[in-house]
Scaffold this motif. Structure first.
Motif, mmCIF file in Angstrom:
data_model
loop_
_atom_site.group_PDB
_atom_site.id
_atom_site.type_symbol
_atom_site.label_atom_id
_atom_site.label_comp_id
_atom_site.label_asym_id
_atom_site.label_seq_id
_atom_site.Cartn_x
_atom_site.Cartn_y
_atom_site.Cartn_z
ATOM 1 N N ILE A 189 43.798 38.234 44.851
ATOM 2 C CA ILE A 189 43.820 38.081 43.393
ATOM 3 C C ILE A 189 45.205 38.472 42.882
ATOM 4 O O ILE A 189 45.837 39.387 43.432
ATOM 5 C CB ILE A 189 42.694 38.933 42.749
ATOM 6 N N ASP A 190 45.702 37.775 41.854
ATOM 7 C CA ASP A 190 47.019 38.096 41.300
ATOM 8 C C ASP A 190 46.976 39.426 40.559
ATOM 9 O O ASP A 190 45.923 39.868 40.111
ATOM 10 C CB ASP A 190 47.475 37.008 40.330
ATOM 11 N N ALA A 191 48.167 40.017 40.403
ATOM 12 C CA ALA A 191 48.238 41.348 39.811
ATOM 13 C C ALA A 191 48.126 41.329 38.292
ATOM 14 O O ALA A 191 47.876 42.355 37.682
ATOM 15 C CB ALA A 191 49.560 42.005 40.206
ATOM 16 N N ASP A 192 48.292 40.151 37.671
ATOM 17 C CA ASP A 192 48.490 40.154 36.215
ATOM 18 C C ASP A 192 47.212 40.079 35.393
ATOM 19 O O ASP A 192 47.270 39.902 34.183
ATOM 20 C CB ASP A 192 49.430 39.017 35.827
ATOM 21 N N LEU A 193 46.046 40.168 36.049
ATOM 22 C CA LEU A 193 44.740 40.154 35.378
ATOM 23 C C LEU A 193 44.446 38.835 34.666
ATOM 24 O O LEU A 193 43.603 38.795 33.773
ATOM 25 C CB LEU A 193 44.613 41.329 34.391
ATOM 26 N N GLN A 194 45.123 37.758 35.063
ATOM 27 C CA GLN A 194 44.778 36.448 34.493
ATOM 28 C C GLN A 194 43.444 35.994 35.074
ATOM 29 O O GLN A 194 42.686 35.291 34.424
ATOM 30 C CB GLN A 194 45.849 35.412 34.832
ATOM 31 N N ASP A 195 43.208 36.374 36.320
ATOM 32 C CA ASP A 195 41.945 36.036 36.970
ATOM 33 C C ASP A 195 40.981 37.184 36.731
ATOM 34 O O ASP A 195 41.317 38.337 36.975
ATOM 35 C CB ASP A 195 42.156 35.871 38.476
ATOM 36 N N ASP A 253 36.640 32.466 33.341
ATOM 37 C CA ASP A 253 37.575 32.169 32.260
ATOM 38 C C ASP A 253 38.899 32.838 32.559
ATOM 39 O O ASP A 253 38.941 34.035 32.833
ATOM 40 C CB ASP A 253 37.031 32.678 30.924
ATOM 41 N N ARG A 254 39.959 32.068 32.497
ATOM 42 C CA ARG A 254 41.261 32.637 32.811
ATOM 43 C C ARG A 254 41.899 33.200 31.553
ATOM 44 O O ARG A 254 41.928 32.548 30.517
ATOM 45 C CB ARG A 254 42.167 31.564 33.406
ATOM 46 N N ALA A 255 42.379 34.410 31.670
ATOM 47 C CA ALA A 255 42.976 35.077 30.510
ATOM 48 C C ALA A 255 44.478 34.859 30.511
ATOM 49 O O ALA A 255 45.036 34.255 31.423
ATOM 50 C CB ALA A 255 42.665 36.562 30.589
ATOM 51 N N GLU A 256 45.143 35.395 29.504
ATOM 52 C CA GLU A 256 46.602 35.378 29.529
ATOM 53 C C GLU A 256 47.066 36.549 30.371
ATOM 54 O O GLU A 256 46.327 37.489 30.605
ATOM 55 C CB GLU A 256 47.126 35.524 28.108
ATOM 56 N N ARG A 257 48.305 36.467 30.807
ATOM 57 C CA ARG A 257 48.879 37.570 31.564
ATOM 58 C C ARG A 257 48.736 38.848 30.754
ATOM 59 O O ARG A 257 49.033 38.871 29.560
ATOM 60 C CB ARG A 257 50.352 37.242 31.792
ATOM 61 N N PHE A 258 48.265 39.934 31.393
ATOM 62 C CA PHE A 258 48.010 41.173 30.660
ATOM 63 C C PHE A 258 49.306 41.785 30.125
ATOM 64 O O PHE A 258 49.389 42.211 28.985
ATOM 65 C CB PHE A 258 47.282 42.173 31.577
HETATM 66 MG MG MG Z 1 49.877 34.871 36.573
#
Ligand code: MG
Ligand code: UDP
Length: 337
Positions: free
Chosen positions: A124-130, A226-231
């Motif tokens: 999982i990516d670090a930016d909490l988009q997922d 649901d994909r969020a924006e980069r935190f």
């Molecule tokens: Mg990202």
């Protein structure tokens, strides 16, 4: 919340493990791999959310006590690594893998997949988009027999119009070129130990995991979220890197562009045969053969352009062969914590 869809599960329908008489499956040891490149701004929040999810899953008896999170520091230049070290000191479930330099997202993922222990590993990516909560759905799909569970975005309304339309066109192009790819899936996925071991057999340096993983062919499922924006922080994929990654996706999996060149070459040759016939006819059968500027210069430009384009595409593949024959290690680990 998430919906689970099964992709190739019919393949294992005959040996389905879902039956009333069977005891519940044993808990799995879960590894969560998070590639981090200059992510000091999001890391504390990501670690907090993932650690609480891990604790909750442990409490529910879904995963074992020795399940853990593995942050892969991909040669960050900010405080990412020292944060990871702090995190791993404060919580025994959090670990760090520090690559010796920036090797790129795909290689960082690979380092994590190959070094994180566990029956299943989620990247999982670090930016909490997922949405980390989708991991619950992934685990349940795995319990139902899927070796690979793809996280798929439900909608792309958080993306810019440009990114949304180029991404759609790109997925269509890849499918047309015969690359088996899951639409709207980035690198958020669960893989079983058997799938990871199979992945070790793919030794290519030009890594495009989204194309390789479906090729493994094991039973798979998708979980939408649901994909969020980069935190916080900014994207590490500017347009230039996104383009390079897109070209990588095509040229690592398909020789269709090379074939297209051959077809284009044949078409142009046919056209020029017709052109030659036409010129000869004008020259021999009529008296209006003026020394034409257009008919001389146009083909020079056209053929010149075609040749350069063809050389460029061939060059792209030659560069690939060059990189692959070197057999360089795809990443080097500096330290672990
Ligand atoms: Mg990202
Ligand atoms: N990343 C990485 N190495 C790189 C570039 C990115 O490990 O060279 C990581 C980054 O820290 C993040 C993930 O890959 O966890 C995806 O990057 P990002 O969110 O910036 O990409 P985007 O979502 O904008 O496509």
């Amino acid at each position: 919340m998430f919906d689970v869809t099964y992709r190739q599960m019919q393949a294992c329908a005959g040996t389905s493990t879902v039956s009333k008489a069977q005891p519940p499956r044993p808990m799995v040891r879960l590894g969560i791999v998070i590639p981090c490149y200059n992510e000091e701004e999001v890391l504390p929040e990501t670690a907090r959310r993932i650690a609480s999810l891990l604790a909750d899953l442990q409490q529910r008896g879904e995963i074992t006590e020795d399940s853990g999170v593995y942050f892969v520091d991909d040669g960050s230049r900010d405080r990412t690594w020292s944060l990871i070290e702090e995190l791993s000191r404060s919580n025994p479930s959090l670990h760090g893998i520090k690559l010796s330099r920036n090797c790129g997202h795909q290689n960082a993922l690979l380092a994590g997949l190959f070094h994180a222990p566990g029956d299943v590993v989620v990247t999982i990516d670090a930016d909490l988009q997922d949405d980390p909560q989708a991991i619950r759905g992934m685990l349940s799909a795995h319990r139902d027999g899927a070796d690979v569970v793809y996280g798929v975005r439900r909608s792309r309304d958080k993306d810019t119009l440009f990114k949304r339309s180029t991404a759609q066109a790109y997925y269509r192009l890849l499918t047309a070129f015969g690359v088996d790819i899951v639409s709207d899936h980035a690198d958020y996925r669960l893989m079983s130990r058997r799938a990871i071991d199979a992945l070790r057999g793919f030794g290519e340096s030009n890594l495009f995991l989204r194309g390789i993983v479906p090729r493994l062919g094991f039973p798979s499922a998708t979980v939408s979220y649901d994909r969020a924006e980069r935190f916080a922080g900014e994207s590490k994929y500017p347009l230039r890197r996104m383009l390079a990654f897109a070209i990588q996706g095509v040229t690592s999996f398909s020789a269709a562009p090379l074939r297209a060149i051959t077809l284009m070459g044949m078409l142009v040759s046919l056209l020029s045969f017709a052109g030659v016939a036409w010129v000869l006819w004008i020259r021999l059968a009529s008296s209006d053969a003026l020394p034409g500027w257009a008919s001389t210069t146009l083909p020079i430009f056209f053929i010149g352009g075609m040749q350069l384009l063809a050389l460029g595409v061939i060059g792209e593949y030659v560069a690939k062969i060059y990189m692959e024959t070197k057999q360089r290690p795809r990443y080097l680990i500096d330290r672990m914590s």
